[in-house]
Design an enzyme around this catalytic site. Sequence first.
Site, PDB file in Angstrom:
ATOM      1  N   SER A   1       0.806  -1.228   0.000  1.00  0.00           N
ATOM      2  CA  SER A   1       0.000   0.000   0.000  1.00  0.00           C
ATOM      3  C   SER A   1       0.840   1.280   0.000  1.00  0.00           C
ATOM      4  O   SER A   1       1.867   1.368   0.666  1.00  0.00           O
ATOM      5  CB  SER A   1      -0.896   0.009   1.240  1.00  0.00           C
ATOM      6  OG  SER A   1      -1.507   1.276   1.367  1.00  0.00           O
TER       7      SER A   1
ATOM      8  N   LYS B   1     -13.843  -3.944   2.606  1.00  0.00           N
ATOM      9  CA  LYS B   1     -14.656  -2.722   2.621  1.00  0.00           C
ATOM     10  C   LYS B   1     -16.134  -3.006   2.886  1.00  0.00           C
ATOM     11  O   LYS B   1     -16.802  -2.261   3.576  1.00  0.00           O
ATOM     12  CB  LYS B   1     -14.521  -1.972   1.297  1.00  0.00           C
ATOM     13  CG  LYS B   1     -13.163  -1.333   1.116  1.00  0.00           C
ATOM     14  CD  LYS B   1     -13.161  -0.493  -0.139  1.00  0.00           C
ATOM     15  CE  LYS B   1     -11.768  -0.037  -0.481  1.00  0.00           C
ATOM     16  NZ  LYS B   1     -11.754   0.905  -1.606  1.00  0.00           N
TER      17      LYS B   1
ATOM     18  N   ASN C   1     -14.449   2.661   3.840  1.00  0.00           N
ATOM     19  CA  ASN C   1     -12.981   2.699   3.701  1.00  0.00           C
ATOM     20  C   ASN C   1     -12.329   3.562   4.789  1.00  0.00           C
ATOM     21  O   ASN C   1     -11.105   3.646   4.857  1.00  0.00           O
ATOM     22  CB  ASN C   1     -12.561   3.190   2.308  1.00  0.00           C
ATOM     23  CG  ASN C   1     -12.652   4.699   2.172  1.00  0.00           C
ATOM     24  OD1 ASN C   1     -13.450   5.343   2.853  1.00  0.00           O
ATOM     25  ND2 ASN C   1     -11.835   5.272   1.307  1.00  0.00           N
TER      26      ASN C   1
ATOM     27  N   GLY D   1     -18.447  -1.892 -15.091  1.00  0.00           N
ATOM     28  CA  GLY D   1     -18.340  -2.663 -13.857  1.00  0.00           C
ATOM     29  C   GLY D   1     -19.481  -2.344 -12.916  1.00  0.00           C
ATOM     30  O   GLY D   1     -20.051  -1.238 -12.950  1.00  0.00           O
TER      31      GLY D   1
ATOM     32  N   GLY E   1     -19.270  -3.861  -9.508  1.00  0.00           N
ATOM     33  CA  GLY E   1     -18.814  -4.393  -8.223  1.00  0.00           C
ATOM     34  C   GLY E   1     -18.683  -3.279  -7.199  1.00  0.00           C
ATOM     35  O   GLY E   1     -19.271  -2.196  -7.344  1.00  0.00           O
TER      36      GLY E   1
ATOM     37  N   ALA F   1     -16.204  -1.262  -6.414  1.00  0.00           N
ATOM     38  CA  ALA F   1     -15.570  -0.011  -6.848  1.00  0.00           C
ATOM     39  C   ALA F   1     -16.572   0.872  -7.585  1.00  0.00           C
ATOM     40  O   ALA F   1     -16.620   2.095  -7.382  1.00  0.00           O
ATOM     41  CB  ALA F   1     -14.365  -0.318  -7.727  1.00  0.00           C
TER      42      ALA F   1
HETATM   43  P1  ATR Z   1     -14.331  -4.504  -6.813  1.00  0.00           P
HETATM   44  O1  ATR Z   1     -14.687  -4.373  -5.373  1.00  0.00           O
HETATM   45  O2  ATR Z   1     -12.880  -4.247  -7.118  1.00  0.00           O
HETATM   46  O3  ATR Z   1     -15.232  -3.734  -7.722  1.00  0.00           O
HETATM   47  P2  ATR Z   1     -15.779  -6.909  -7.424  1.00  0.00           P
HETATM   48  O4  ATR Z   1     -16.887  -6.470  -6.539  1.00  0.00           O
HETATM   49  O5  ATR Z   1     -15.322  -8.337  -7.399  1.00  0.00           O
HETATM   50  O6  ATR Z   1     -14.453  -6.079  -7.139  1.00  0.00           O
HETATM   51  O7  ATR Z   1     -16.161  -6.501  -8.908  1.00  0.00           O
HETATM   52  C1  ATR Z   1     -15.328  -6.738  -9.999  1.00  0.00           C
HETATM   53  C2  ATR Z   1     -15.974  -6.120 -11.248  1.00  0.00           C
HETATM   54  O8  ATR Z   1     -15.117  -6.333 -12.372  1.00  0.00           O
HETATM   55  C3  ATR Z   1     -17.305  -6.734 -11.603  1.00  0.00           C
HETATM   56  O9  ATR Z   1     -18.094  -5.756 -12.227  1.00  0.00           O
HETATM   57  C4  ATR Z   1     -16.884  -7.831 -12.593  1.00  0.00           C
HETATM   58  O10 ATR Z   1     -17.911  -8.253 -13.460  1.00  0.00           O
HETATM   59  P3  ATR Z   1     -18.967  -9.385 -12.994  1.00  0.00           P
HETATM   60  O11 ATR Z   1     -19.967  -8.688 -12.103  1.00  0.00           O
HETATM   61  O12 ATR Z   1     -19.572  -9.889 -14.246  1.00  0.00           O
HETATM   62  O13 ATR Z   1     -18.162 -10.426 -12.251  1.00  0.00           O
HETATM   63  C5  ATR Z   1     -15.834  -7.094 -13.356  1.00  0.00           C
HETATM   64  N1  ATR Z   1     -14.852  -7.935 -14.064  1.00  0.00           N
HETATM   65  C6  ATR Z   1     -13.936  -8.749 -13.505  1.00  0.00           C
HETATM   66  N2  ATR Z   1     -13.169  -9.317 -14.447  1.00  0.00           N
HETATM   67  C7  ATR Z   1     -13.615  -8.864 -15.641  1.00  0.00           C
HETATM   68  C8  ATR Z   1     -13.230  -9.075 -17.005  1.00  0.00           C
HETATM   69  N3  ATR Z   1     -12.222  -9.871 -17.332  1.00  0.00           N
HETATM   70  N4  ATR Z   1     -13.902  -8.397 -17.969  1.00  0.00           N
HETATM   71  C9  ATR Z   1     -14.916  -7.570 -17.650  1.00  0.00           C
HETATM   72  N5  ATR Z   1     -15.346  -7.340 -16.382  1.00  0.00           N
HETATM   73  C10 ATR Z   1     -14.695  -7.970 -15.397  1.00  0.00           C
END
Ligand code: ATR
Length: 285
Positions: A15, A67, A88, A128, A130, A132
């Site tokens: 970090s 988180k 966070n 995305g 997730g 973030a």
């Molecule tokens: P974070 O907290 O970092 O956002 P997360 O909650 O696991 O981690 O979310 C990861 C995000 O990246 C999700 O939107 C995931 O898509 P899915 O919901 O379909 O799993 C996306 N993601 C991960 N790998 C990917 C890839 N190779 N191509 C496109 N999207 C991806």
Amino acid sequence: MPDSYALFGYPVYHSWSPFIHGLFARQTGQDMVYRLHEAPPDQFRHDLLEFFFEQGGSGANITLPHKRAAADLVNELTPRAQRADAVNTVLRRDGELIGDNTDGVGLVADLTQNLRLRLTSPRILMLGAGGAARGAIGPLLELRPSTLVIANRTARRAIELAEEFSSLGEVSGAAFDGVEPLEPFDLIINATSASLKGEVPPIHSRAVDRATTCYDMAYGIGETPFTQWARDRGVTRVAQGWGMLVEQAAEAFFVWRGVRPQTRPVLEALHARAMYLATTANTRS
Ligand code: ATR
């Protein structure tokens, strides 16, 4: 005795937060230390945080993968942490643990202050759905976008996330191949973890043109797959998440200390340090 702060995560030793908060403290004359606590998922519990504060801790940051868990461990959430469903930043007030979230405001501060984006009713594409992405939706809707599309590999997650925020603004969810825009977006933010696997989400070619700003929440030395994808399409306003990292830290520092540090010199120092380490790492290999 200096006031004590800590980052809880797993893994955490990579970090940059001690470096960033150390510079903030020196700049603002605050007497504090900032340490790293590696906490595997099965050990990250309410009593671990309680113990840290009982031992005299003044504030904590929480990073991946805790988180979301942290939101259940604290006694109270600020409205922005509640919306993000993730914490966070933790402080203790009247014996209670308060969970806050500074990630989203950190992103918007980077976009509007460091990158000086002047966005009037912007068209925003969020890649995305997730953790973030979720943390950024509320603060992005405060920019009053004319449209905010959340696109995700798993369409259902994007649609559900959009529904959760629909009372706050013009937001919709779709699969990547469901985004077929009539005109390019002003801003595309990559909040997927695809960059970490060397991949780029499949984005429709009409979603981007040279005037689009492309922002990857991931950061590293050199281009990420997404920023390289953008540059290959002639985009010049391209950024990685370094500024978001510093701005979310500055907001946490403000929450804890009531003092707002200047972020630009810290961002410059961070870039210089990261470049130096990358150069020496390359020399050794
Ligand atoms: P974070 O907290 O970092 O956002 P997360 O909650 O696991 O981690 O979310 C990861 C995000 O990246 C999700 O939107 C995931 O898509 P899915 O919901 O379909 O799993 C996306 N993601 C991960 N790998 C990917 C890839 N190779 N191509 C496109 N999207 C991806």
